[in-house]
Design a protein around this motif. Sequence first.
Motif, PDB file in Angstrom:
ATOM      1  N   LEU B 556     -16.197  37.130 -27.104  1.00  0.00           N
ATOM      2  CA  LEU B 556     -16.173  37.834 -28.382  1.00  0.00           C
ATOM      3  C   LEU B 556     -14.745  37.977 -28.890  1.00  0.00           C
ATOM      4  O   LEU B 556     -14.460  37.783 -30.073  1.00  0.00           O
ATOM      5  N   ASP B 557     -13.835  38.307 -27.947  1.00  0.00           N
ATOM      6  CA  ASP B 557     -12.417  38.413 -28.324  1.00  0.00           C
ATOM      7  C   ASP B 557     -11.925  37.101 -28.935  1.00  0.00           C
ATOM      8  O   ASP B 557     -11.214  37.098 -29.938  1.00  0.00           O
ATOM      9  N   SER B 558     -12.307  36.010 -28.298  1.00  0.00           N
ATOM     10  CA  SER B 558     -11.885  34.693 -28.802  1.00  0.00           C
ATOM     11  C   SER B 558     -12.399  34.461 -30.224  1.00  0.00           C
ATOM     12  O   SER B 558     -11.691  33.949 -31.088  1.00  0.00           O
ATOM     13  N   SER B 561     -10.218  36.048 -32.600  1.00  0.00           N
ATOM     14  CA  SER B 561      -8.776  35.786 -32.555  1.00  0.00           C
ATOM     15  C   SER B 561      -8.407  34.316 -32.735  1.00  0.00           C
ATOM     16  O   SER B 561      -7.317  34.001 -33.199  1.00  0.00           O
ATOM     17  N   MET B 562      -9.304  33.391 -32.384  1.00  0.00           N
ATOM     18  CA  MET B 562      -8.873  31.994 -32.484  1.00  0.00           C
ATOM     19  C   MET B 562      -8.921  31.525 -33.928  1.00  0.00           C
ATOM     20  O   MET B 562      -9.858  31.770 -34.668  1.00  0.00           O
ATOM     21  N   TYR B 563      -7.870  30.861 -34.337  1.00  0.00           N
ATOM     22  CA  TYR B 563      -7.744  30.422 -35.724  1.00  0.00           C
ATOM     23  C   TYR B 563      -8.643  29.212 -35.966  1.00  0.00           C
ATOM     24  O   TYR B 563      -8.619  28.246 -35.217  1.00  0.00           O
ATOM     25  N   LEU B 564      -9.476  29.315 -37.001  1.00  0.00           N
ATOM     26  CA  LEU B 564     -10.374  28.202 -37.319  1.00  0.00           C
ATOM     27  C   LEU B 564      -9.598  27.104 -38.029  1.00  0.00           C
ATOM     28  O   LEU B 564      -9.060  27.317 -39.114  1.00  0.00           O
ATOM     29  N   PRO B 565      -9.513  25.929 -37.429  1.00  0.00           N
ATOM     30  CA  PRO B 565      -8.773  24.845 -38.075  1.00  0.00           C
ATOM     31  C   PRO B 565      -9.322  24.551 -39.479  1.00  0.00           C
ATOM     32  O   PRO B 565     -10.517  24.698 -39.731  1.00  0.00           O
ATOM     33  N   GLY B 579     -12.290  35.475 -45.973  1.00  0.00           N
ATOM     34  CA  GLY B 579     -13.534  36.002 -45.419  1.00  0.00           C
ATOM     35  C   GLY B 579     -13.678  35.685 -43.947  1.00  0.00           C
ATOM     36  O   GLY B 579     -14.697  35.997 -43.325  1.00  0.00           O
ATOM     37  N   ILE B 580     -12.651  35.069 -43.375  1.00  0.00           N
ATOM     38  CA  ILE B 580     -12.727  34.658 -41.981  1.00  0.00           C
ATOM     39  C   ILE B 580     -11.671  35.394 -41.171  1.00  0.00           C
ATOM     40  O   ILE B 580     -10.509  35.487 -41.582  1.00  0.00           O
ATOM     41  N   ILE B 581     -12.075  35.948 -40.054  1.00  0.00           N
ATOM     42  CA  ILE B 581     -11.134  36.599 -39.143  1.00  0.00           C
ATOM     43  C   ILE B 581     -11.195  35.809 -37.845  1.00  0.00           C
ATOM     44  O   ILE B 581     -12.217  35.850 -37.154  1.00  0.00           O
ATOM     45  N   GLY B 582     -10.142  35.098 -37.561  1.00  0.00           N
ATOM     46  CA  GLY B 582     -10.189  34.171 -36.435  1.00  0.00           C
ATOM     47  C   GLY B 582     -11.192  33.098 -36.778  1.00  0.00           C
ATOM     48  O   GLY B 582     -11.028  32.363 -37.753  1.00  0.00           O
ATOM     49  N   THR B 583     -12.268  33.065 -36.023  1.00  0.00           N
ATOM     50  CA  THR B 583     -13.361  32.151 -36.342  1.00  0.00           C
ATOM     51  C   THR B 583     -14.604  32.930 -36.789  1.00  0.00           C
ATOM     52  O   THR B 583     -15.600  32.370 -37.181  1.00  0.00           O
ATOM     53  N   TYR B 584     -14.488  34.251 -36.693  1.00  0.00           N
ATOM     54  CA  TYR B 584     -15.574  35.137 -37.154  1.00  0.00           C
ATOM     55  C   TYR B 584     -15.661  35.075 -38.661  1.00  0.00           C
ATOM     56  O   TYR B 584     -14.663  35.281 -39.361  1.00  0.00           O
ATOM     57  N   VAL B 585     -16.840  34.753 -39.157  1.00  0.00           N
ATOM     58  CA  VAL B 585     -17.028  34.613 -40.593  1.00  0.00           C
ATOM     59  C   VAL B 585     -17.757  35.835 -41.123  1.00  0.00           C
ATOM     60  O   VAL B 585     -18.984  35.922 -41.067  1.00  0.00           O
ATOM     61  N   HIS B 586     -16.983  36.799 -41.589  1.00  0.00           N
ATOM     62  CA  HIS B 586     -17.611  37.949 -42.231  1.00  0.00           C
ATOM     63  C   HIS B 586     -18.046  37.514 -43.620  1.00  0.00           C
ATOM     64  O   HIS B 586     -17.392  36.723 -44.264  1.00  0.00           O
ATOM     65  N   GLY B 587     -19.110  38.019 -44.063  1.00  0.00           N
ATOM     66  CA  GLY B 587     -19.564  37.626 -45.390  1.00  0.00           C
ATOM     67  C   GLY B 587     -20.507  36.450 -45.334  1.00  0.00           C
ATOM     68  O   GLY B 587     -21.098  36.084 -46.336  1.00  0.00           O
ATOM     69  N   ASN B 588     -20.620  35.803 -44.176  1.00  0.00           N
ATOM     70  CA  ASN B 588     -21.780  34.947 -43.995  1.00  0.00           C
ATOM     71  C   ASN B 588     -22.662  35.611 -42.949  1.00  0.00           C
ATOM     72  O   ASN B 588     -22.188  36.114 -41.942  1.00  0.00           O
ATOM     73  N   GLU B 589     -23.928  35.573 -43.222  1.00  0.00           N
ATOM     74  CA  GLU B 589     -24.826  36.518 -42.590  1.00  0.00           C
ATOM     75  C   GLU B 589     -24.895  36.495 -41.061  1.00  0.00           C
ATOM     76  O   GLU B 589     -25.022  37.539 -40.436  1.00  0.00           O
TER      77      GLU B 589
END
Lengths: 724, 724
Positions: B556-558, B561-565, B579-589
């Motif tokens: 989950l930490d990754s 924190s990991m940058y999405l290329p 809308g993206i934090i690391g690879t976490y895409v907030h705003g997509n469901e």
Amino acid sequence: MGHVFPGATVPFGMVQLSPDTDTIPYEMNGKYNPDVYKYCAGYQYDDKTIVGFSHTHFSGTGHSDLGDFLIMPSVGALQLNPGTAADPASGFRSSFSHNNEIAEPGYYKVKLDEGNIMAELTATARVGVHQYTFPASNDAHIILDLMSGIYNYEEKNVWTFVRVENDTTVTGYRQTNGWGRTRTVYFAMVFSKPFKEYGQKNFSSKQVYRGFWGKFNQTKNFPDIAGKQIRMYFNFDTKENEKIGIRFALSSVSTEGAMLNLRTETPKYDFEKIKAAAQSTWNKEFNKVQVDADDETKQNFYTALYHSMLSPVNYMDVDGKYRGLDQNIHTAKVFTNYSTFSLWDTYRALHPLFNLLQPKRNADMVQSMLEHYNQSVLHMLPVWSHYSNDNWCMSGYHSVSVIADAVVKGVYKGDIQKALDACIATATHRSYEGIGEYMDRGYIPAEKNGTAVSSTLEYAFDDWCIAQIAKKAGRNNVYDTFMKRSQNYMHVFDASTGFMRNKKTDGSFVQPFDALSTNGQGFIEGNSWNYSFFVPHQPGSLIKLMGGDAMFTAKLDSLFSMYLPDKYFAENEDITRDGIIGTYVHGNEPAYHVAYLYNWTSSPWKTQERVRMILNHQYHATPDGLGGNDDCGQMSAWYIFSALGFYPVAPGNNDYALGSPAINKATIHLENGKTLLIEARNQSAQNVYVKSVSFNGKSISKPFISYTDLQQGGKLIFEMAGAH
Amino acid sequence: MGHVFPGATVPFGMVQLSPDTDTIPYEMNGKYNPDVYKYCAGYQYDDKTIVGFSHTHFSGTGHSDLGDFLIMPSVGALQLNPGTAADPASGFRSSFSHNNEIAEPGYYKVKLDEGNIMAELTATARVGVHQYTFPASNDAHIILDLMSGIYNYEEKNVWTFVRVENDTTVTGYRQTNGWGRTRTVYFAMVFSKPFKEYGQKNFSSKQVYRGFWGKFNQTKNFPDIAGKQIRMYFNFDTKENEKIGIRFALSSVSTEGAMLNLRTETPKYDFEKIKAAAQSTWNKEFNKVQVDADDETKQNFYTALYHSMLSPVNYMDVDGKYRGLDQNIHTAKVFTNYSTFSLWDTYRALHPLFNLLQPKRNADMVQSMLEHYNQSVLHMLPVWSHYSNDNWCMSGYHSVSVIADAVVKGVYKGDIQKALDACIATATHRSYEGIGEYMDRGYIPAEKNGTAVSSTLEYAFDDWCIAQIAKKAGRNNVYDTFMKRSQNYMHVFDASTGFMRNKKTDGSFVQPFDALSTNGQGFIEGNSWNYSFFVPHQPGSLIKLMGGDAMFTAKLDSLFSMYLPDKYFAENEDITRDGIIGTYVHGNEPAYHVAYLYNWTSSPWKTQERVRMILNHQYHATPDGLGGNDDCGQMSAWYIFSALGFYPVAPGNNDYALGSPAINKATIHLENGKTLLIEARNQSAQNVYVKSVSFNGKSISKPFISYTDLQQGGKLIFEMAGAH
């Protein structure tokens, strides 16, 4: 060219389920395709193939629409195109032979050669009932073509929506932009046996948004279908001689309405029972007039009587709901709502005939026209209305004549004041077809309108009708105004030539004048020779205008005797060469009353002679038996009246003009319970002249008899002779 | 890119009257025009011109439709084309400045520079109310554009029907084939002042049958209008600063329905009164949650609360009539019928939020979904439904989650057995998106469906929801069946990589595997990194699958924190880089619940930290304040819950996961009359960690609290700290 159809229907039924022998396009290369005219009713006797059986048809029109929901059975490889007449095997259409075809009131049967399928049709007012007898096959199909239509072109199909509710029931609607501009017809279809599979193809060349619908395979066994150009199929396994039946209900309201109609009128599938009921309904209607005549006359008479009950049609669900002109749903609480009013035609004899044989129905038709007025954003009575639309075909505002005739004869029992208001509003709609000019000048100037003379003549007659209602309504000012307007025919009469002529704004007549031409002379579907006699409400004045009895009679004689040169014939619409006697065009409306005008001269015997001649020449119980379009029953209504010996020259007037009965005897069971017996004693093909007439023992001295008298029942006796 | 709109509406109102800054076509040269995406809500802040004000809009969607009945005032030479943004004077559109623009709940105002016209808008639920303040002019116009729409293309306009009833009233309908395949919207429009003249132009390149309609000059002062592509104009003389008002009512039923709505909701034109009522309605809703917080949080909170009440929308006339999925007219007798269910989005937090703040409305929304099921010929609950259509957008059958959440929380008080039957029918519709395969194998094979993994994961969650309803309904067999199905996520988990993966029919995983790619890996709008956490109903099991607490937490930490290329970012839909934090895409469901999953680990403080970070980064009360589409309020609902300190990780479960409240204090007035006070003591931008929580004086040991508890009202007190 009668443009009638052989299919199954009940009297005044909304469903008129009939074979379509071709479905040629309304346009070819962006231009009107003149061949489409032949297919106004979907059927041409000379054709060798049938495309399918559709549920709505006009009877006898010269423009068209409808042909909704075409159904066709087939066996073998599934084909979703109709194919061509030259190669019926190239599609789902089938060749057929008239030897294997039976058409009866309420029943139609034909063998479809391609699949060796026997097709039978019957109907209730709102449900078409099909019965297809199949050979043994594990590849039998029933096609539901939702694209096909009469006067069809791709853009005519506005939208189609279909739901396959379960393995026997399909519902939906079809929305078209044709003669009816905004027309929606809903349906519910129930098979007598579950189909094993089904599918559809959307033939639209136009994009239809698909989006996430692409998730589905919509072509097969998918029940939720919509689009612009859709044909469906339903597959069955059949045993030898297995019958598959379909109940197919229509509604103008909704698919729920169609289901309600289906369940109410055909609670279960029993073809023979439904057929028997349809035929019994017809016989009940036919028995209202029991005719004793020679065989041909009898055939013609009942053929005409049949044709007189094919329109207007019932246009409401069994619960009284119908779609109004405003496209909202209305409920007819205390009347039956009717549609298909071809009023330029039918005000002349068909509605007057209904006042005699169907007064209750005609009162409801008047009410339907008044509801149309209530729903009209133009605040006008119908001109040519069908299926919640006015198509504005032809000219005049002849609704007022239908209303006047029903009011004067006491048939319409509703609010006369309101009816009069509707007539006045229609007749004073200044922007409609020169009415403003007509009101200001007493005629429509030639520069303002292409049919200025005929419209002026028709308005004048219609205005006289309005005056008759005003009289009954006790509104003297209105009476005076419209009686004055009713004389406007005088403004287009040219005393120098003795003809009705196209007059310019400056009061001069348009040159050159050609009394035989229908082109550019200010008339619609007729020439000055025919239209110059169009003063049905005041023949006496017309005779005076035309120089008195002798000159008028001679002119009428000329009309019937002078041969119309071919170049003028070619200008005529909606008529065959046989539809013309001399220059008199029977089967085109302006002339229907003309043969009766001799009654106002010193030679009524000429009416008798002419009427019998027309009855003999213009009507035959054969595929080419009508010399022109039946025009929603108008031409047939002329036959019925004339064969009975009288005719309503000016509907709105209580009197009929007497002619020469072609029957020997007729017993008319009037709706008021009285019986009217008509006898033509000593009548024969030679004995066409009326020596004397009596009604209930009293001799009639003038060649007229009133509606009121006939409504009392009794005996109308003509003594016929071989010379006048 | 939030795809929200600034116009005027009331909470859950059908009319959402808002400026459209452009109306670019859905297609260019027969291909999808990607620019159209920007205009899902009709408005882009960077645009310099306004085309007009239309009455229906989606809030926050990523596909679109609607934009019905665009109205625009103008002065000077009449222009019936919108013109271009580059040269607004080339058409009726106008340039504007944000300096002259005010957007408030229930009110919108903008100065239209071209004509120096002040435009003001307000609304009731079914009536849009316009007020245009004109300069002095004898050439003032109000355009009614019946062609304009959102996601528009020529074939989208199926039919238009208009009646000019009198010199102030216009009625009609517009029928479209867009995202909603068969959609008809009726209207009634009443001007506050009679127009002096009016007219229309039909822009269709397609033939529309004219026939005898050619008698009329249909372009000017002709009240009976129909066609495919129509724009109308109404002309006025105006004095300096004269206000012309319009009441514009909608209906799904009929023009009569629209008139009824208009007369009932706005019996007379009084702009200020209607505006005051609209704003009072909004304040009443806002006052349900009284928040004490720093200004930015407060702005964000009420902005989110505003956005949470823009859909679903009221979809029935004031008498309860509405058009159902079967296109028949139904009557909602004991509930309010709603439309616009973007369920892939809104089941997650929006409907759960309604269970907290709008339980009565949410119960009616559930009822509306069940009525949809009753009317569905596919026998399915809605997937993405709007305006009597399902557009089938996105995946899953998440209606069942909305129903389960309302059932489990006691909000839905209707027939649970019937509701369960509808859920079962939907979840066993074998032909829909791999359900048959899923039922047979426990997963959807990669060969069968492009989104096989995400659908398998979503179905598993939905099945758990159905099991919860079955439990409450006492149907143990159903419970067992669906609890078993709810574990199907295990079938697509690849233990060797620790990710959810696309599995083939033969049981092997598809190669090559790329956990970062959203293309071709079996997911919809998300990659395996995001979707692998999608087991909201059984996080404990997921943690076990993923190797236990430590490994799961590290993973989950990754994610965060990991940058999405960049190459992977480009694959994302409906999201901006922000809308993206690391690879976490907030705003997509798929990811909304993910930050809360730490609650199931030994590090709930990470949930608190992440949630506060997301609240700070992803939401701003600025034109670009949302990092992705608001998705009909789903993104906003996440904010509201999270700012209050809890979140519904698995709707259908009675428990909320606790997070980190961003408010200082919130008073929630529950519909049951109870008051819930939430306090976050010592909360600040630094103090984001929860030291302890108590509810009504009792300490809470685990980071969860139940809906049932909160419904009793009382005090939920968080003690916050700067370190965990």
